[in-house]
Design an enzyme around this catalytic site. Structure first.
Site, short mmCIF file in Angstrom:
data_model
loop_
_atom_site.label_atom_id
_atom_site.label_comp_id
_atom_site.label_asym_id
_atom_site.label_seq_id
_atom_site.Cartn_x
_atom_site.Cartn_y
_atom_site.Cartn_z
CD GLU A 41 -2.52 0.91 2.90
OE1 GLU A 41 -2.13 0.04 3.71
OE2 GLU A 41 -3.48 1.66 3.14
CE LYS A 112 -7.24 0.78 3.75
NZ LYS A 112 -5.97 1.14 4.45
CB CYS A 145 -4.07 -2.23 4.30
SG CYS A 145 -3.11 -2.56 5.81
#
Ligand code: ACM
Length: 267
Positions: A41, A112, A145
Site C-alpha cells: 500500500e 480503498k 490493507c
C-alpha cells in the site's frame, strides 16, 4: 496455466518517490520470470501524512502520474501484471488507491473502501466495491490493507469470480497475516498480501509496519512468507484456475452452499 506470482516487501522512504522506485527496481532484479507481482500500500509515498496538504503534495492522478508510468514500464519490460498501492489525487480529494497494470499498459484502479484510523482525516473513502479483473494471468481482485477486516470485501471479490486477491498493505495491527488464512480458505482464492517494513515517526505517534508478506493458496496453505523486518521478494508457481473449484467435502460448494436469503441482517 501455471504462473509465477509473488510480492515485494521493503521499507518505504516517506516522501521519496525516487528512492522507493529505485528500491523496487533493485528487488525486481532478484525476481526470475515474474508474471504477477504485488507491492505494498502507498508503495512510493509513505503512509503517515501529517495533513491533507502534505498528502496532496505526494499524491498523483491515476492517469499521467509517475507511479502509473513506472508500473507501465515494468509491466511491459517483464511481461507481467503488477499491482501497487498509491496516493491518488482527484478533483474532489485524495484516495488511498491501488492500481493494476497489465503488460499491454491496460490499467485498473481501486479506491480503498475501509479507511483505517487516521486515514479518515486525510483520505476520502472509495465508494465502489472492487471488481475482479480479467488479466493475462487470471482474474484478479484488489483490496487494500484494512479491507481484510471486513470479510465482505473478499467475499464479494470471490462472488465476482476473482481467482487471486492482490492485497497491498501497510499493516500495523498483529492479526492480518493469520486472518488471511480464513479469507483464502472460505473463498477458495489465492491471496497475496504485500506488506511493508520499517517505522514512521512523523506525528505524535510511531507506527511500526509488521512485514510478514505472504502468498496463500486457494486452500489456505502458506506458500511463502517474508520476515517481519527485512526486505524480501517471493515468487511461487500457482495455478489460478484452481480457485474456480469451490467444492468442499464432496457435497458442498463455498459459494453455492451459502444461504443469502437468511443473511438479511447483513443489509
Ligand atoms: C491499514 O489499513 N493500512 C492498516
Amino acid at each position: 496455466m501455471t504462473i509465477n506470482a509473488g510480492y515485494l516487501q521493503y521499507e518505504v522512504s516517506f516522501g521519496d518517490w525516487d528512492a522507493n522506485a529505485a528500491q523496487v527496481r533493485t528487488l525486481l532484479d532478484q525476481c526470475r520470470d515474474p508474471q504477477l507481482l504485488v507491492l505494498p500500500e502507498l508503495a512510493f509515498s509513505g503512509y503517515d501524512f501529517k495533513d491533507k496538504a502534505e498528502l496532496l503534495s505526494l499524491a498523483e492522478p491515476f492517469d499521467g502520474g509517475p507511479t502509473r508510468a513506472l508500473l507501465t514500464e515494468l509491466a511491459a519490460a517483464k511481461d507481467m501484471v503488477i499491482v501497487a498501492g498509491y496516493a491518488e489525487s482527484a478533483p474532489e480529494g485524495c484516495y488511498n488507491a491501488s492500481m493494476l497494470v497489465c503488460p499491454d499498459g491496460t490499467a485498473h484502479n481501486y479506491r480503498k473502501i475501509h479507511l483505517f484510523n487516521r486515514e479518515q482525516d486525510v483520505f476520502l473513502p472509495g465508494d465502489a466495491l472492487p471488481r475482479a479483473i480479467d488479466t493475462p494471468v487470471g482474474r484478479i481482485g484488489m483490496m487494500i490493507c484494512f479491507d481484510w477486516f471486513f470479510p465482505e470485501t473478499a467475499r464479494c471479490l470471490a462472488l465476482d469470480g476473482a481467482q487471486i486477491i492482490a492485497h497491498p498493505s501497510n499493516l500495523v495491527l498483529p492479526w492480518c497475516q493469520q486472518a488471511m488464512f480464513a479469507r483464502s480458505l472460505e473463498n477458495g482464492v489465492f491471496t497475496i498480501t504485500a506488506n511493508r517494513i520499517g517505522t514512521e515517526a512523523r506525528t505524535d505517534r510511531e507506527l511500526t509496519f509488521t512485514g510478514g508478506s505472504q502468498l496463500l493458496s486457494n486452500r489456505g496453505e502458506r506458500l511463502a512468507q517474508a520476515p517481519i523486518d527485512a526486505a524480501a521478494v517471493a515468487l511461487c508457481p500457482i495455478e489460478p484456475a484452481a480457485a474456480d473449484d469451490k467444492s468442499i467435502a464432496g457435497r458442498n460448494d463455498l459459494l453455492g452452499s451459502r444461504r443469502p436469503e437468511l443473511y438479511t441482517a447483513l443489509h
